[in-house]
Write a protein that holds these residues in place. Sequence first.
Motif, short mmCIF file in Angstrom:
data_model
loop_
_atom_site.label_atom_id
_atom_site.label_comp_id
_atom_site.label_asym_id
_atom_site.label_seq_id
_atom_site.Cartn_x
_atom_site.Cartn_y
_atom_site.Cartn_z
N LEU A 17 5.87 1.23 -7.06
CA LEU A 17 6.80 2.46 -6.23
C LEU A 17 7.48 3.21 -7.30
CD1 LEU A 17 7.68 0.04 -3.24
CD2 LEU A 17 5.84 1.59 -3.46
N LYS A 18 7.85 4.26 -6.44
CA LYS A 18 8.59 5.12 -7.51
C LYS A 18 10.30 4.93 -7.40
CE LYS A 18 6.16 9.46 -5.96
NZ LYS A 18 6.14 10.83 -5.36
N LYS A 19 10.78 5.25 -8.67
CA LYS A 19 12.25 4.54 -9.09
C LYS A 19 13.07 5.31 -7.92
CE LYS A 19 15.54 4.25 -12.57
NZ LYS A 19 16.83 4.91 -11.56
N GLU A 20 12.91 6.41 -7.59
CA GLU A 20 13.89 7.25 -6.34
C GLU A 20 13.74 6.59 -5.28
OE1 GLU A 20 10.34 10.16 -7.32
OE2 GLU A 20 11.56 8.61 -8.47
N TRP A 21 12.71 6.01 -4.95
CA TRP A 21 12.52 5.36 -3.63
C TRP A 21 13.31 4.03 -3.59
CZ3 TRP A 21 6.21 5.68 -2.70
CH2 TRP A 21 6.07 7.00 -2.52
N ILE A 22 13.17 3.20 -4.56
CA ILE A 22 13.78 1.92 -4.86
C ILE A 22 15.40 2.07 -4.87
CG2 ILE A 22 14.20 -0.08 -6.18
CD1 ILE A 22 11.06 0.73 -7.33
N ASP A 23 15.70 3.22 -5.69
CA ASP A 23 17.34 3.47 -5.72
C ASP A 23 17.76 3.85 -4.47
OD1 ASP A 23 17.07 2.91 -8.57
OD2 ASP A 23 16.90 4.94 -9.00
N ALA A 24 17.21 4.72 -3.61
CA ALA A 24 17.56 4.95 -2.32
C ALA A 24 17.78 3.85 -1.31
CB ALA A 24 16.76 6.12 -1.67
N SER A 65 12.63 2.28 8.90
CA SER A 65 11.11 2.35 9.42
C SER A 65 10.57 3.49 9.98
CB SER A 65 11.50 1.30 10.95
OG SER A 65 12.21 0.25 10.78
N PHE A 66 11.49 4.80 9.80
CA PHE A 66 10.48 5.94 10.18
C PHE A 66 11.28 6.92 9.35
CE2 PHE A 66 14.80 6.37 12.18
CZ PHE A 66 14.81 5.49 13.17
N THR A 67 11.76 6.62 8.09
CA THR A 67 12.10 7.52 7.08
C THR A 67 10.81 8.00 6.21
OG1 THR A 67 13.06 6.27 5.62
CG2 THR A 67 14.55 7.46 7.26
N PRO A 68 10.73 8.97 5.34
CA PRO A 68 9.84 9.15 4.34
C PRO A 68 9.71 7.81 3.33
CG PRO A 68 10.85 11.12 4.62
CD PRO A 68 11.72 10.15 5.53
N ILE A 69 10.69 7.30 3.10
CA ILE A 69 10.74 6.11 2.21
C ILE A 69 9.72 5.04 2.76
CG2 ILE A 69 11.91 4.33 0.87
CD1 ILE A 69 14.54 6.08 1.34
N PRO A 70 8.74 4.74 1.95
CA PRO A 70 7.75 3.87 2.35
C PRO A 70 8.30 2.25 2.98
CG PRO A 70 7.05 4.80 0.52
CD PRO A 70 8.44 5.00 0.81
N PHE A 87 0.83 -1.16 -0.16
CA PHE A 87 0.13 -0.05 0.07
C PHE A 87 0.92 1.33 -0.08
CE2 PHE A 87 -3.55 2.48 2.05
CZ PHE A 87 -4.48 2.34 1.10
N PRO A 88 0.62 2.27 -0.97
CA PRO A 88 1.54 3.47 -1.15
C PRO A 88 1.57 4.52 0.05
CG PRO A 88 -0.36 3.52 -2.39
CD PRO A 88 -0.52 2.23 -1.76
N ILE A 89 0.35 4.58 0.76
CA ILE A 89 -0.04 5.60 2.07
C ILE A 89 0.54 4.98 3.31
CG2 ILE A 89 -1.80 6.97 2.92
CD1 ILE A 89 -3.41 6.50 0.33
N PRO A 90 1.51 5.50 4.10
CA PRO A 90 1.95 5.09 5.06
C PRO A 90 0.68 5.06 6.28
CG PRO A 90 3.19 6.90 4.41
CD PRO A 90 2.11 6.93 3.46
N ALA A 91 0.73 4.02 7.04
CA ALA A 91 -0.28 3.94 8.21
C ALA A 91 0.06 4.92 9.14
CB ALA A 91 -0.03 2.58 8.87
N PHE A 92 0.70 5.77 9.48
CA PHE A 92 0.66 6.86 10.08
C PHE A 92 -0.31 7.72 9.97
CE2 PHE A 92 1.99 11.31 10.06
CZ PHE A 92 2.39 11.50 11.49
#
Length: 206
Positions: A81-88, A105-110, A28-33
């Motif tokens: 998912l976004k390529k930049e997320w995967i690459d990071a 676990s607590f960065t903006p990267i899903p 799921f792309p939206i964080p549970a936060f």
Amino acid sequence: MFQAVIDFLKDYGPWGLVIHSFLDAVIFPIPAFFTQVSLSLINPTSALWLATVGYIACLVGTPVGYYLGKLMGKSVLYRFLKKEWIDAATDKFQKNGEAAILLGSFTPIPFKVFTILSGVLNFPLWRLMAYAAVGRAAKFYVVGAMFYLYGRSAESMVKDVSLYIFLIATPIILIFLFIRAKVRKKRRLAEQAKQRDSVSIKIMSL
């Protein structure tokens, strides 16, 4: 659409958070936060309970995301998912998988990027679960504790909670990794010395 999804899940109360947290660790792309915050605003006294059910659901979903990555590979990541997320995330894993999971676990990267990527890269599941348990506990319970202690006024405080945890946790994790590297190096040198001594004894016995 984003808010509509959150409102839909919020209508189911804690079960909505359970579903969201589980899917957050899978695809799921939206964080549970966001669902956690919305429900905690309704009843701040239940914030710690919400943190608990969300945390458990996330850990249950973690191996599902792991095996999804193991079975289907990077094609799953690039499709959803976004390529930049995967690459990071890949860059972090190449440097140090444990630190990547803890920080992820607590960065903006899903977080699902890290569960799926762990499966893709054959990172040991038990280590993923162990480090995810620590990192996700920090994320869920810091938010829960803030709402429990400060009530609805915590809403403005938790917006930057990921940044605060990141700034606090990063030096701790780096110190841990430095100490671990020193211990491993010392252990490796001791084993090499032991092997050399064993060879020398064998040569002398001849």
